[in-house]
Write a protein that holds these residues in place. Structure first.
Motif, PDB file in Angstrom:
ATOM      1  N   UNK A 185       0.827  -1.268  -0.398  1.00 29.80           N
ATOM      2  CA  UNK A 185      -0.123   0.099   0.067  1.00 29.80           C
ATOM      3  C   UNK A 185       1.194   1.307   0.032  1.00 29.80           C
ATOM      4  N   UNK A 186       1.819   1.918   0.378  1.00 31.37           N
ATOM      5  CA  UNK A 186       2.845   2.243   0.141  1.00 31.37           C
ATOM      6  C   UNK A 186       3.193   2.122  -0.485  1.00 31.37           C
ATOM      7  N   UNK A 187       3.939   1.529  -1.570  1.00 31.62           N
ATOM      8  CA  UNK A 187       3.878   1.607  -3.076  1.00 31.62           C
ATOM      9  C   UNK A 187       3.237   3.053  -3.535  1.00 31.62           C
ATOM     10  N   UNK A 188       1.953   3.168  -3.279  1.00 32.37           N
ATOM     11  CA  UNK A 188       0.646   2.976  -3.755  1.00 32.37           C
ATOM     12  C   UNK A 188       0.664   4.304  -3.691  1.00 32.37           C
ATOM     13  N   UNK A 189       0.441   4.572  -1.884  1.00 31.14           N
ATOM     14  CA  UNK A 189       0.478   5.632  -1.446  1.00 31.14           C
ATOM     15  C   UNK A 189       1.512   6.600  -2.002  1.00 31.14           C
ATOM     16  N   UNK A 190       2.715   5.993  -2.323  1.00 25.21           N
ATOM     17  CA  UNK A 190       3.574   7.089  -2.660  1.00 25.21           C
ATOM     18  C   UNK A 190       3.254   7.130  -3.925  1.00 25.21           C
ATOM     19  N   UNK A 191       2.864   6.951  -4.957  1.00 28.10           N
ATOM     20  CA  UNK A 191       2.949   7.311  -6.306  1.00 28.10           C
ATOM     21  C   UNK A 191       1.623   8.306  -6.268  1.00 28.10           C
ATOM     22  N   UNK A 192       0.387   8.516  -5.467  1.00 28.70           N
ATOM     23  CA  UNK A 192      -0.649   9.336  -5.072  1.00 28.70           C
ATOM     24  C   UNK A 192       0.771  10.415  -4.443  1.00 28.70           C
ATOM     25  N   UNK A 193       1.866  10.426  -4.403  1.00 25.27           N
ATOM     26  CA  UNK A 193       2.393  11.793  -3.766  1.00 25.27           C
ATOM     27  C   UNK A 193       2.353  12.360  -2.057  1.00 25.27           C
ATOM     28  N   UNK A 194       1.924  10.762  -2.179  1.00 25.00           N
ATOM     29  CA  UNK A 194       1.562  11.127  -0.347  1.00 25.00           C
ATOM     30  C   UNK A 194       3.260  11.270   0.596  1.00 25.00           C
ATOM     31  N   UNK A 195       3.521  11.026   1.344  1.00 22.83           N
ATOM     32  CA  UNK A 195       4.771  11.094   2.338  1.00 22.83           C
ATOM     33  C   UNK A 195       4.940   9.850   3.483  1.00 22.83           C
ATOM     34  N   UNK A 196       5.162   8.986   2.990  1.00 18.63           N
ATOM     35  CA  UNK A 196       5.289   7.344   3.603  1.00 18.63           C
ATOM     36  C   UNK A 196       6.594   6.839   4.239  1.00 18.63           C
ATOM     37  N   UNK A 197       7.051   8.508   5.119  1.00 15.64           N
ATOM     38  CA  UNK A 197       8.549   8.412   5.958  1.00 15.64           C
ATOM     39  C   UNK A 197       9.160   7.169   5.175  1.00 15.64           C
TER      40      UNK A 197
END
Length: 97
Positions: free
Chosen positions: A65-77
């Motif tokens: 899910x973190x790869x997808x969140x980063x793809x959306x431009x969100x910070x994943x720490x």
């Protein structure tokens, strides 16, 4: 275990499970949703693309899910991200829309 056995093959139970899943996806009632989890997008990308054509909703869970969140431009720490698959995740999300 498979690194100690040669040859290492899947058994009849796995074949039965795959047959059941294929039937459920091909003949399933609509609307249909799939939940896909795991740590790596790279090992699930083929499955995700196949499910996009058959499911109305796909829920992404697990570490990928973190790869997808980063793809959306969100910070994943410092979470696990497959940077080589961020662009692929963007393409999957675009296809899903």
């Amino acid at each position: 275990v498979t690194k100690f056995l040669s040859p290492a093959v899947s058994g009849f139970l796995l074949a039965k499970e795959l047959e059941y899943l294929d039937g459920a996806i091909q003949n399933g009632e609509k609307p249909m949703a799939a939940i896909v989890g795991g740590s790596k997008v790279s090992s699930k990308i083929t499955v995700l693309n196949a499910l996009l054509d058959k499911c109305d909703k796909i829920i992404i869970g697990g570490g990928m899910v973190f790869t997808f969140l980063k793809a959306k431009g969100l910070n994943v720490g410092t979470s696990l991200v497959e940077d080589d698959f961020v662009e692929t995740a963007k393409e999957v999300m675009a296809k899903a829309e």
